[in-house]
Design a protein around this motif. Structure first.
Motif, PDB file in Angstrom:
ATOM      1  N   SER A 336       0.834  -1.191   0.000  1.00 36.75           N
ATOM      2  CA  SER A 336       0.000   0.000   0.000  1.00 36.75           C
ATOM      3  C   SER A 336       0.872   1.246   0.000  1.00 36.75           C
ATOM      4  CB  SER A 336      -0.910  -0.017   1.235  1.00 36.75           C
ATOM      5  OG  SER A 336      -1.713   1.127   1.281  1.00 36.75           O
ATOM      6  N   HIS A 337       0.522   2.201  -0.853  1.00 36.46           N
ATOM      7  CA  HIS A 337       1.219   3.485  -1.026  1.00 36.46           C
ATOM      8  C   HIS A 337       2.461   3.391  -1.920  1.00 36.46           C
ATOM      9  CE1 HIS A 337      -1.558   5.281   1.719  1.00 36.46           C
ATOM     10  NE2 HIS A 337      -1.146   4.566   2.744  1.00 36.46           N
ATOM     11  N   SER A 338       2.765   2.189  -2.460  1.00 35.02           N
ATOM     12  CA  SER A 338       3.863   2.115  -3.427  1.00 35.02           C
ATOM     13  C   SER A 338       3.503   2.965  -4.645  1.00 35.02           C
ATOM     14  CB  SER A 338       4.098   0.667  -3.871  1.00 35.02           C
ATOM     15  OG  SER A 338       4.568  -0.129  -2.808  1.00 35.02           O
ATOM     16  N   GLU A 339       4.467   3.740  -5.139  1.00 35.37           N
ATOM     17  CA  GLU A 339       4.225   4.611  -6.282  1.00 35.37           C
ATOM     18  C   GLU A 339       4.135   3.800  -7.569  1.00 35.37           C
ATOM     19  OE1 GLU A 339       6.322   8.362  -8.705  1.00 35.37           O
ATOM     20  OE2 GLU A 339       7.353   7.423  -7.001  1.00 35.37           O
ATOM     21  N   ILE A 340       3.202   4.170  -8.434  1.00 31.36           N
ATOM     22  CA  ILE A 340       3.075   3.580  -9.761  1.00 31.36           C
ATOM     23  C   ILE A 340       3.569   4.615 -10.770  1.00 31.36           C
ATOM     24  CG2 ILE A 340       1.537   2.529 -11.463  1.00 31.36           C
ATOM     25  CD1 ILE A 340      -0.457   2.107  -9.091  1.00 31.36           C
ATOM     26  N   GLN A 341       4.487   4.194 -11.646  1.00 28.56           N
ATOM     27  CA  GLN A 341       5.035   5.092 -12.654  1.00 28.56           C
ATOM     28  C   GLN A 341       4.762   4.552 -14.056  1.00 28.56           C
ATOM     29  OE1 GLN A 341       9.226   5.274 -11.784  1.00 28.56           O
ATOM     30  NE2 GLN A 341       8.960   6.706 -10.062  1.00 28.56           N
ATOM     31  N   SER A 342       4.750   5.455 -15.018  1.00 33.01           N
ATOM     32  CA  SER A 342       4.707   5.045 -16.414  1.00 33.01           C
ATOM     33  C   SER A 342       6.060   4.448 -16.786  1.00 33.01           C
ATOM     34  CB  SER A 342       4.411   6.245 -17.309  1.00 33.01           C
ATOM     35  OG  SER A 342       5.518   7.137 -17.304  1.00 33.01           O
ATOM     36  N   GLU A 343       6.161   3.872 -17.975  1.00 35.06           N
ATOM     37  CA  GLU A 343       7.447   3.323 -18.414  1.00 35.06           C
ATOM     38  C   GLU A 343       8.524   4.401 -18.466  1.00 35.06           C
ATOM     39  OE1 GLU A 343       7.509  -0.369 -21.177  1.00 35.06           O
ATOM     40  OE2 GLU A 343       6.016   1.000 -22.044  1.00 35.06           O
ATOM     41  N   LYS A 344       8.095   5.661 -18.653  1.00 35.03           N
ATOM     42  CA  LYS A 344       9.048   6.769 -18.723  1.00 35.03           C
ATOM     43  C   LYS A 344       9.440   7.301 -17.350  1.00 35.03           C
ATOM     44  CE  LYS A 344       7.454   8.313 -23.276  1.00 35.03           C
ATOM     45  NZ  LYS A 344       6.857   9.438 -24.058  1.00 35.03           N
ATOM     46  N   GLY A 345       8.783   6.775 -16.300  1.00 33.86           N
ATOM     47  CA  GLY A 345       9.160   7.165 -14.948  1.00 33.86           C
ATOM     48  C   GLY A 345       8.345   8.281 -14.339  1.00 33.86           C
ATOM     49  N   THR A 346       7.249   8.707 -15.000  1.00 34.27           N
ATOM     50  CA  THR A 346       6.388   9.741 -14.420  1.00 34.27           C
ATOM     51  C   THR A 346       5.330   9.107 -13.524  1.00 34.27           C
ATOM     52  OG1 THR A 346       4.928   9.684 -16.356  1.00 34.27           O
ATOM     53  CG2 THR A 346       6.723  11.286 -16.369  1.00 34.27           C
ATOM     54  N   ASN A 347       4.978   9.812 -12.461  1.00 34.64           N
ATOM     55  CA  ASN A 347       3.991   9.285 -11.506  1.00 34.64           C
ATOM     56  C   ASN A 347       2.605   9.223 -12.144  1.00 34.64           C
ATOM     57  OD1 ASN A 347       1.751   9.707  -9.446  1.00 34.64           O
ATOM     58  ND2 ASN A 347       3.455   9.256  -8.090  1.00 34.64           N
ATOM     59  N   ILE A 348       1.968   8.066 -12.063  1.00 32.34           N
ATOM     60  CA  ILE A 348       0.609   7.919 -12.589  1.00 32.34           C
ATOM     61  C   ILE A 348      -0.371   7.362 -11.564  1.00 32.34           C
ATOM     62  CG2 ILE A 348       1.299   7.707 -15.016  1.00 32.34           C
ATOM     63  CD1 ILE A 348       0.941   4.646 -14.703  1.00 32.34           C
ATOM     64  N   GLY A 349       0.118   7.035 -10.347  1.00 37.15           N
ATOM     65  CA  GLY A 349      -0.819   6.510  -9.371  1.00 37.15           C
ATOM     66  C   GLY A 349      -0.148   5.868  -8.168  1.00 37.15           C
ATOM     67  N   GLU A 350      -0.938   5.086  -7.427  1.00 40.26           N
ATOM     68  CA  GLU A 350      -0.481   4.513  -6.163  1.00 40.26           C
ATOM     69  C   GLU A 350      -1.154   3.165  -5.907  1.00 40.26           C
ATOM     70  OE1 GLU A 350       0.228   7.071  -2.480  1.00 40.26           O
ATOM     71  OE2 GLU A 350      -1.609   6.026  -1.912  1.00 40.26           O
ATOM     72  N   ILE A 351      -0.378   2.224  -5.382  1.00 40.70           N
ATOM     73  CA  ILE A 351      -0.909   0.920  -4.980  1.00 40.70           C
ATOM     74  C   ILE A 351      -1.735   1.078  -3.705  1.00 40.70           C
ATOM     75  CG2 ILE A 351      -0.284  -1.388  -4.137  1.00 40.70           C
ATOM     76  CD1 ILE A 351       0.225  -1.058  -7.117  1.00 40.70           C
ATOM     77  N   THR A 352      -2.849   0.358  -3.613  1.00 39.68           N
ATOM     78  CA  THR A 352      -3.667   0.383  -2.400  1.00 39.68           C
ATOM     79  C   THR A 352      -3.652  -0.953  -1.660  1.00 39.68           C
ATOM     80  OG1 THR A 352      -5.616  -0.102  -3.760  1.00 39.68           O
ATOM     81  CG2 THR A 352      -5.209   2.219  -3.198  1.00 39.68           C
ATOM     82  N   SER A 353      -3.498  -2.063  -2.381  1.00 38.40           N
ATOM     83  CA  SER A 353      -3.353  -3.389  -1.773  1.00 38.40           C
ATOM     84  C   SER A 353      -2.414  -4.206  -2.644  1.00 38.40           C
ATOM     85  CB  SER A 353      -4.695  -4.138  -1.695  1.00 38.40           C
ATOM     86  OG  SER A 353      -5.546  -3.614  -0.720  1.00 38.40           O
ATOM     87  N   GLY A 354      -1.592  -5.021  -2.022  1.00 39.51           N
ATOM     88  CA  GLY A 354      -0.707  -5.875  -2.802  1.00 39.51           C
ATOM     89  C   GLY A 354      -0.163  -6.994  -1.953  1.00 39.51           C
ATOM     90  N   GLY A 355       0.242  -8.071  -2.602  1.00 39.03           N
ATOM     91  CA  GLY A 355       0.815  -9.199  -1.887  1.00 39.03           C
ATOM     92  C   GLY A 355       1.143 -10.328  -2.838  1.00 39.03           C
ATOM     93  N   PHE A 356       1.651 -11.406  -2.274  1.00 43.90           N
ATOM     94  CA  PHE A 356       1.963 -12.599  -3.042  1.00 43.90           C
ATOM     95  C   PHE A 356       0.722 -13.477  -3.089  1.00 43.90           C
ATOM     96  CE2 PHE A 356       3.551 -17.002  -3.312  1.00 43.90           C
ATOM     97  CZ  PHE A 356       4.303 -16.905  -4.487  1.00 43.90           C
ATOM     98  N   SER A 357       0.307 -13.890  -4.291  1.00 44.88           N
ATOM     99  CA  SER A 357      -0.881 -14.732  -4.438  1.00 44.88           C
ATOM    100  C   SER A 357      -0.532 -16.192  -4.164  1.00 44.88           C
ATOM    101  CB  SER A 357      -1.448 -14.605  -5.848  1.00 44.88           C
ATOM    102  OG  SER A 357      -2.357 -15.658  -6.121  1.00 44.88           O
ATOM    103  N   PRO A 358      -1.091 -16.777  -3.101  1.00 40.95           N
ATOM    104  CA  PRO A 358      -0.815 -18.182  -2.815  1.00 40.95           C
ATOM    105  C   PRO A 358      -1.293 -19.133  -3.916  1.00 40.95           C
ATOM    106  CG  PRO A 358      -1.726 -17.088  -0.891  1.00 40.95           C
ATOM    107  CD  PRO A 358      -1.900 -16.145  -2.049  1.00 40.95           C
ATOM    108  N   CYS A 359      -2.343 -18.744  -4.638  1.00 45.34           N
ATOM    109  CA  CYS A 359      -2.893 -19.629  -5.664  1.00 45.34           C
ATOM    110  C   CYS A 359      -2.185 -19.459  -7.008  1.00 45.34           C
ATOM    111  CB  CYS A 359      -4.393 -19.384  -5.818  1.00 45.34           C
ATOM    112  SG  CYS A 359      -5.329 -19.819  -4.322  1.00 45.34           S
ATOM    113  N   LEU A 360      -1.808 -18.235  -7.356  1.00 41.00           N
ATOM    114  CA  LEU A 360      -1.159 -17.976  -8.642  1.00 41.00           C
ATOM    115  C   LEU A 360       0.357 -18.047  -8.539  1.00 41.00           C
ATOM    116  CD1 LEU A 360      -3.328 -14.982  -9.908  1.00 41.00           C
ATOM    117  CD2 LEU A 360      -3.578 -17.410 -10.460  1.00 41.00           C
ATOM    118  N   LYS A 361       0.883 -18.001  -7.313  1.00 39.42           N
ATOM    119  CA  LYS A 361       2.334 -18.021  -7.069  1.00 39.42           C
ATOM    120  C   LYS A 361       3.042 -16.863  -7.774  1.00 39.42           C
ATOM    121  CE  LYS A 361       2.103 -21.966  -4.781  1.00 39.42           C
ATOM    122  NZ  LYS A 361       0.645 -22.138  -4.714  1.00 39.42           N
ATOM    123  N   LYS A 362       2.401 -15.693  -7.730  1.00 36.44           N
ATOM    124  CA  LYS A 362       3.012 -14.487  -8.287  1.00 36.44           C
ATOM    125  C   LYS A 362       2.505 -13.271  -7.530  1.00 36.44           C
ATOM    126  CE  LYS A 362       1.436 -15.447 -12.390  1.00 36.44           C
ATOM    127  NZ  LYS A 362       1.087 -15.410 -13.839  1.00 36.44           N
TER     128      LYS A 362
END
Length: 409
Positions: A336-362
């Motif tokens: 949560s709060h990790s910055e999201i950037q475009s491929e060029k490195g400009t800020n385009i947003g922010e993560i709100t939830s994230g983690g490792f998926s036990p079912c998808l293994k990614k």
């Protein structure tokens, strides 16, 4: 693997704390003894539950299984969750539907009796006060469940609007179901196991439908719904019968349905692409920005009449400036709060939830990006501890849902 499990547990714990921190900041607990306990508290402890503070309650985050094992078992067999910290309430009276429709985006009047839907309580600015499942039991009885961390503000909000409504002659009353507990039974074994405990034919109860029925000798409110993406039920049971019902469910499953805590519940809902209020939805996020356009009924779009309707309907017409999307990413799991950037490195947003998926293994995540960067397949960078890692916008749910629907749907 041990490192991955540790990261998963840490990520989920942080995410749950993040969602609860605004509520916790308003309270001070001198000791664990001040936390509220569900009627299943001793049952959790006896079964190895690791209890943690959450929304003012002492709740199990996991049991003897790891969070990863519990998540996978829910999808392969089944899970039983104690969600009694959540708040169930009933609105009654011939005016209960027009009253509620002033506060939520759903077409409650359009629901068939015995059916429900996800909805959102909105504020005057079009933001989200809370998300809730609302059920039209009859034309003069609405049953809804609100989040534990939002209970106080939700009830105050409802009461604030109820007083002038009743003063003008509105036929309306409410009851908070503190005499009941709430269990969530989820996974492919949910229906066959629960069928052992009731004479009602559960094959005729579809996703989103509600019935009052006898289960294990107690009068229960049964809704075919859940927070995992799997088929399953939420069972509102008189508190004095809750422990016996939990024991009966586990016994009838012959050990395949397992007690499951908040940790796996969070990873399951993330895999299903479902919002956690306090992370993925907030007072400043509209239902349209959150991707819940489908929850705004056709009649409500035409008529409005709910708080914040002007802004929300404008967003429906013109499109929102930000949108909630899913991601699959490399490197460590996004937080949560990790910055999201475009491929060029400009800020385009922010993560709100994230983690490792036990079912998808990614690694999976969700967050908000500027419109135009929201299309599936868009490549992004996600900044974690100062380093940018590759990610890609991905359609949600990450794991296909398995809701039990009529054959024609």
């Amino acid at each position: 693997m041990r490192g991955g499990l540790w990261q998963l547990g840490q990520s989920i714990t942080r995410r749950l704390v993040q969602a609860d921190k605004k509520q916790a900041a308003r309270r001070f607990f001198a000791s664990e003894a001040d936390l509220k306990k569900t009627v299943l508290y001793d049952f959790h402890v006896a079964n190895g539950g690791k209890m943690v503070p959450f929304a003012g309650w002492s709740m199990p985050i996991q049991y003897k299984d790891s969070i990863m094992e519990s998540t996978v078992n829910c999808r392969e067999n089944g899970s039983l969750f104690d969600v009694s910290h959540m708040c169930g309430l009933s609105l009654k009276g011939k005016d209960c539907i027009p009253f509620l429709e002033k506060l939520v985006i759903a077409d409650v009047a359009g629901l068939a009796p015995g059916t429900g839907t996800l909805t959102v309580f909105t504020n005057e600015k079009g933001g989200s006060i809370d998300d809730s499942v609302v059920t039209k039991v009859t034309d003069d009885h609405i049953y809804l469940v609100v989040n534990a961390g939002c209970r106080d503000k939700d009830l105050a909000h409802i009461e604030e609007h109820m007083k002038p409504f009743k003063a003008k002659g509105g036929d309306l009353s409410w009851h908070i179901h503190d005499e009941r507990s709430l269990l969530a039974l989820q996974g492919p074994l949910a229906a066959p196991v629960l069928q052992y405990l009731t004479k009602e034919d559960l094959s005729k109860l579809y996703f989103g439908e509600f019935r009052v029925m006898d289960i294990n000798g107690a009068t229960c409110f049964l809704t075919r719904t859940g927070y995992t993406g799997e088929d399953g039920f939420e069972i509102s049971v008189p508190s004095e019968a809750a422990v016996d019902l939990a024991k009966a469910i586990l016994e009838k499953s012959e050990g395949k349905v397992r007690l499951t805590g908040l940790g796996a519940r969070d990873s399951l809902r993330l895999e299903a692409g479902l919002c956690l209020y306090g992370n993925d939805m907030e007072q400043h996020i509209s239902p349209v920005e959150a991707g819940l356009n489908w929850a705004i009924g056709k009649r409500r779009r035409a008529e409005g009449g709910f708080l914040g309707a002007e802004l929300i309907l404008k967003q429906l017409e013109e499109g929102p400036k930000i949108r909630r999307v899913g991601f699959i990413s490399s490197g460590p799991p996004a937080r949560s709060h990790s910055e999201i950037q475009s491929e060029k490195g400009t800020n385009i947003g922010e993560i709100t939830s994230g983690g490792f998926s036990p079912c998808l293994k990614k690694n999976i995540a969700m967050g908000y990006v500027k419109s135009g960067s929201h299309k599936s397949g868009t490549k992004v960078k996600i900044v974690i501890r100062g380093k940018a890692y590759e990610g890609v916008v991905t359609k949600m749910p990450f794991v296909p849902t398995k809701y039990y629907k009529p054959p024609s749907s």
